[in-house]
Motif scaffolding. Structure first.
Motif, short mmCIF file in Angstrom:
data_model
loop_
_atom_site.label_atom_id
_atom_site.label_comp_id
_atom_site.label_asym_id
_atom_site.label_seq_id
_atom_site.Cartn_x
_atom_site.Cartn_y
_atom_site.Cartn_z
N PHE A 32 0.83 -1.20 0.00
CA PHE A 32 0.00 0.00 0.00
C PHE A 32 0.87 1.26 0.00
CE2 PHE A 32 -4.02 -2.04 2.09
CZ PHE A 32 -4.18 -2.81 0.95
N THR A 33 1.94 1.23 0.79
CA THR A 33 2.85 2.39 0.85
C THR A 33 3.48 2.67 -0.51
OG1 THR A 33 3.35 1.90 3.17
CG2 THR A 33 4.88 3.34 2.02
N GLU A 34 3.93 1.60 -1.19
CA GLU A 34 4.52 1.76 -2.52
C GLU A 34 3.51 2.31 -3.52
OE1 GLU A 34 7.68 1.38 -3.79
OE2 GLU A 34 8.20 1.31 -1.67
N GLU A 41 3.89 5.90 -5.57
CA GLU A 41 3.89 6.02 -7.03
C GLU A 41 2.73 6.88 -7.54
OE1 GLU A 41 4.10 2.14 -8.80
OE2 GLU A 41 5.86 1.57 -7.60
N GLY A 42 1.96 7.43 -6.59
CA GLY A 42 0.86 8.32 -6.99
C GLY A 42 -0.36 7.58 -7.50
N ARG A 43 -0.47 6.29 -7.16
CA ARG A 43 -1.63 5.49 -7.59
C ARG A 43 -2.62 5.35 -6.45
NH1 ARG A 43 -0.21 0.19 -8.27
NH2 ARG A 43 1.99 0.38 -7.77
N ILE A 88 -8.34 -3.79 -5.89
CA ILE A 88 -8.36 -3.04 -4.64
C ILE A 88 -8.06 -1.57 -4.93
CG2 ILE A 88 -7.27 -2.72 -2.37
CD1 ILE A 88 -6.62 -5.72 -2.36
N ILE A 89 -8.96 -0.70 -4.47
CA ILE A 89 -8.79 0.75 -4.64
C ILE A 89 -8.63 1.37 -3.25
CG2 ILE A 89 -9.85 2.89 -5.48
CD1 ILE A 89 -11.30 1.19 -7.58
N LEU A 90 -7.66 2.25 -3.13
CA LEU A 90 -7.38 2.89 -1.84
C LEU A 90 -7.99 4.28 -1.78
CD1 LEU A 90 -3.59 1.93 -1.55
CD2 LEU A 90 -5.57 0.64 -0.73
N GLU A 91 -8.13 4.81 -0.56
CA GLU A 91 -8.65 6.16 -0.37
C GLU A 91 -7.72 7.16 -1.05
OE1 GLU A 91 -11.57 6.78 0.93
OE2 GLU A 91 -11.62 6.31 3.06
#
Length: 234
Positions: free
Chosen positions: A11-13, A17-19, A231-234
């Motif tokens: 998740f951090t990576e 990377e701006g994703r 999986i999509i993050l906030e």
């Protein structure tokens, strides 16, 4: 805990990377950390690796483009299924790269995913969303037309118990299909329960998850395999 460490690192990576969304290789790695079964896969950096990995995984295989610039792979011709031998792997690899360049010439391509082609079976879907009022919720339903046409799904607020997971499975209208119907074998209910509980724990451990979609999941008489993971993050 190692499970959290590896998932957190992914998740951090992703953020670095701006994703906001995980690559399929990353999403499936996260699933494996939470004991959610996925189809076997390897990321090939070139054509030769694609052939090598296909031989290792065993035919038939599926090839998919892996690019941070392409979210919907099928829309750009980035997925080819039912590949049966080395010659077909080479042709499919070339074709996918050509298709992607045609649609998005500047797309950053990380490689091509070589994935086992899961045998057809009863399809289910497991998802998670963030409800603005109630917080994270988990969804279960039968895949295919039952999701698209009948909207045959059920929800629970996360976290869920094993009892709630079993209730969700029996609540969908198409539940009889999972118990064995006509020529369809019964589905492994315990395997579905395990996936629901694993998904619930993943979303609880990582509140930064905005949306999760495991679809389709092929469920067999014994076991299950997640074919696609998003999986999509906030």
């Amino acid at each position: 805990m190692q499970t959290l460490t590896k998932t957190s690192r992914i998740f951090t990576e992703t953020y670095k990377e701006g994703r906001k969304y995980l690559l399929e290789t990353e999403a499936k790695t996260v699933c494996m950390e939470y004991e959610i079964p996925v189809t076997r896969f390897k990321l090939a950096k070139n054509e030769a690796e694609a052939v090598k990995f296909a031989e290792e995984i065993g035919y038939p295989v599926v090839l998919k483009i892996v690019s941070p610039d392409i979210l919907h792979k099928s829309d750009v011709g980035g997925v080819i299924v039912n590949i049966k031998n080395a010659k077909e792997v080479r042709n499919a690899h070339k074709q996918i790269l050509e298709n992607v360049k045609k649609h998005k010439a500047d797309a950053k391509i990380l490689g091509v995913l070589v994935q086992e082609m899961a045998p057809s079976s009863t399809e289910v879907i497991v998802g998670a969303i963030k409800d603005p009022q109630f917080g994270p919720a988990i969804m279960f339903g039968l895949g295919g037309i039952f999701v698209e046409v009948m909207k045959d799904v059920t929800f629970r607020i996360i976290p869920i118990t094993e009892e709630e997971a079993r209730e969700m499975i029996t609540e969908v209208k198409a539940y009889p299909l999972l118990t064995g119907y006509r020529n369809l074998p019964p589905a492994d209910i315990d395997a579905i329960v395990k996936i629901l509980l694993g998904t619930s724990k993943l979303v609880m451990d990582h509140p930064e998850i905005k949306e999760l979609d495991l679809n389709p999941i092929m469920v067999y008489e014994k076991g299950a395999k997640t074919v696609d993971a998003r999986i999509i993050l906030e």
